[in-house]
Scaffold this motif. Structure first.
Motif, PDB file in Angstrom:
ATOM      1  N   SER A   1      -8.946   5.942  -9.301  1.00  0.00           N
ATOM      2  CA  SER A   1      -8.830   5.008  -8.434  1.00  0.00           C
ATOM      3  C   SER A   1      -8.634   3.668  -8.863  1.00  0.00           C
ATOM      4  CB  SER A   1     -10.132   4.984  -7.618  1.00  0.00           C
ATOM      5  OG  SER A   1     -11.041   4.696  -7.998  1.00  0.00           O
TER       6      SER A   1
ATOM      7  N   THR B   1      -7.144   5.793   2.260  1.00  0.00           N
ATOM      8  CA  THR B   1      -7.218   6.127   1.011  1.00  0.00           C
ATOM      9  C   THR B   1      -7.503   4.812   0.112  1.00  0.00           C
ATOM     10  OG1 THR B   1      -4.894   6.010   0.585  1.00  0.00           O
ATOM     11  CG2 THR B   1      -5.869   8.014   1.195  1.00  0.00           C
ATOM     12  N   PHE B   2      -6.969   3.663   0.491  1.00  0.00           N
ATOM     13  CA  PHE B   2      -7.191   2.516  -0.445  1.00  0.00           C
ATOM     14  C   PHE B   2      -8.679   2.135  -0.323  1.00  0.00           C
ATOM     15  CE2 PHE B   2      -6.844  -2.047  -1.305  1.00  0.00           C
ATOM     16  CZ  PHE B   2      -6.448  -1.966  -2.703  1.00  0.00           C
TER      17      PHE B   2
ATOM     18  N   SER C   1     -10.756   4.079  -2.352  1.00  0.00           N
ATOM     19  CA  SER C   1     -10.322   3.763  -3.758  1.00  0.00           C
ATOM     20  C   SER C   1     -11.351   2.175  -3.810  1.00  0.00           C
ATOM     21  CB  SER C   1      -9.041   3.150  -3.902  1.00  0.00           C
ATOM     22  OG  SER C   1      -8.693   2.600  -5.210  1.00  0.00           O
TER      23      SER C   1
ATOM     24  N   TYR D   1      -0.859   4.671  -0.996  1.00  0.00           N
ATOM     25  CA  TYR D   1      -1.894   4.443  -0.405  1.00  0.00           C
ATOM     26  C   TYR D   1      -1.679   4.405   1.111  1.00  0.00           C
ATOM     27  CZ  TYR D   1      -4.772   3.381  -4.427  1.00  0.00           C
ATOM     28  OH  TYR D   1      -5.551   3.290  -5.431  1.00  0.00           O
ATOM     29  N   THR D   2      -2.579   5.035   2.145  1.00  0.00           N
ATOM     30  CA  THR D   2      -2.836   4.622   3.566  1.00  0.00           C
ATOM     31  C   THR D   2      -4.102   3.760   3.356  1.00  0.00           C
ATOM     32  OG1 THR D   2      -4.539   6.344   3.826  1.00  0.00           O
ATOM     33  CG2 THR D   2      -2.186   6.770   4.253  1.00  0.00           C
TER      34      THR D   2
ATOM     35  N   LEU E   1       0.753  -1.031   0.188  1.00  0.00           N
ATOM     36  CA  LEU E   1      -0.018   0.013  -0.118  1.00  0.00           C
ATOM     37  C   LEU E   1       0.751   1.208   0.191  1.00  0.00           C
ATOM     38  CD1 LEU E   1      -2.940  -0.694   2.573  1.00  0.00           C
ATOM     39  CD2 LEU E   1      -2.830  -0.783   0.150  1.00  0.00           C
TER      40      LEU E   1
ATOM     41  N   ASN F   1      -4.935   3.432 -10.152  1.00  0.00           N
ATOM     42  CA  ASN F   1      -4.029   3.329  -9.012  1.00  0.00           C
ATOM     43  C   ASN F   1      -4.101   1.987  -8.412  1.00  0.00           C
ATOM     44  OD1 ASN F   1      -3.044   5.902  -9.112  1.00  0.00           O
ATOM     45  ND2 ASN F   1      -4.338   6.768  -7.537  1.00  0.00           N
ATOM     46  N   GLN F   2      -5.321   1.351  -8.104  1.00  0.00           N
ATOM     47  CA  GLN F   2      -5.669  -0.052  -7.639  1.00  0.00           C
ATOM     48  C   GLN F   2      -4.902  -0.994  -8.623  1.00  0.00           C
ATOM     49  OE1 GLN F   2      -9.600  -0.624  -6.480  1.00  0.00           O
ATOM     50  NE2 GLN F   2      -9.198  -2.813  -6.032  1.00  0.00           N
TER      51      GLN F   2
END
Length: 313
Positions: free
Chosen positions: A296, A93-94, A97, A89-90, A84, A299-300
């Protein structure tokens, strides 16, 4: 009246940062941000998020998000926090997402229905989950000798322990996690050879991949059966493929935005949603035009990609 003017002036002149010889106010920062593409993208994502929440928020619970988060936690184990962090990410925030993706999925299922034709097309390449064992060696001659040994009645598990260079599986008879036709961690040649086998059959010729030469044994192949027996799995695969299709996702979001009827008041940001709205006006079947969709998801996918392992490193 003078008090109101003072209050407005104080708010707009609020300092964001100081440096030797100057400062940056909120107005300075906003003016710079809104003229950049990243600023427009940020605004677009904020509007999209709000529209999704308004239209589909009731379909995605906190428990749904936590369940998705737990799946990733189980998948990555002790490395989860590090992965993460490496992707910016934290936990919070994840989860945001994940929620965005669940909202988009809810919108997609509402706006784009699966047809019988979609199912039939997916059925042609569908393969239910199978479990295989394999023995990996570096040269073809050794692989052929192992096949000869199998033909003479020797035990596959014992030969895996003796010969396989796949240290992660050799002590367990070369057994791999179950997989189906959507798996992306295994070599395509490996999967093709495996799907041809019935339970307890093994490949009678070495299977060459980038990792070496494999002898594959089918531990469990339930058989394809009929489409109606696997309808739910097929529908899930179709939805998963649509979630990765930027054309589909672009138009789902466009339709959501059209329903939301957003109005951007700052003329410098007025075109922030242009690509989405134009796509919606030019397509009625949710199947044309492509763009970033939701940041998102991009990023994911970076987190997802770190979970893809080779079949036998």
């Amino acid at each position: 009246m003078s008090l109101t003017l003072v209050a407005c002036s104080s708010s707009s002149d609020k300092t964001v940062a100081n440096y030797s010889g100057g400062k940056i106010t909120q107005d300075d920062f906003y003016t710079q941000l809104k003229t950049s593409q990243s600023g427009k993208s940020t605004l677009a994502n904020m509007i999209i998020q709000g529209a999704l929440e308004n239209q589909y928020g009731s379909k995605v619970s906190e428990q749904n998000v936590n369940d998705e988060y737990s799946k990733y936690g189980s998948q990555y184990g002790s490395n989860f926090s590090l992965i993460l962090q490496s992707n910016g990410y934290t936990e919070a925030t994840f989860k945001k997402s994940l929620r965005t993706n669940l909202l988009i999925e809810a919108a997609m299922k509402d706006l784009k229905q699966i047809s019988a034709e979609d199912e039939q097309k997916a059925w042609e390449s569908y393969q239910p989950k199978v479990t295989v064992q394999h023995i990996l060696v570096s040269d073809e001659n050794t692989a052929k000798q192992i096949i000869t040994d199998l033909n003479s009645g020797k035990n596959f598990d014992e030969l895996a322990k003796q010969y396989s260079t796949d240290t992660a599986t050799k002590e367990n008879g070369g057994k791999l996690p179950e997989f189906d036709n959507t798996d992306t961690s295994l070599d395509a040649t490996f999967k093709e050879a495996a799907f041809k086998l019935q339970t307890n059959q093994y490949t009678t010729e070495p299977v060459k991949t980038q990792y070496g030469y494999h002898i594959i044994k089918m531990a469990n192949n339930p058989g394809k059966g009929d489409l109606k027996d696997h309808k739910q799995d097929i529908d899930n695969q179709i939805y998963e493929s649509w979630m990765k299709d930027t054309s589909v996702m672009q138009n789902v979001i466009s339709t959501v935005l059209t329903k939301a009827n957003p109005s951007i008041k700052d003329k410098d940001l007025s075109d922030a949603l242009a690509s989405y709205i134009q796509s919606a006006s030019s397509s009625t079947d949710l199947s044309s035009s492509a763009s970033e969709g939701s940041q998102s998801q991009t990023n994911q996918s970076s987190v997802d990609s770190q979970s893809q392992s080779s079949e036998s490193k």
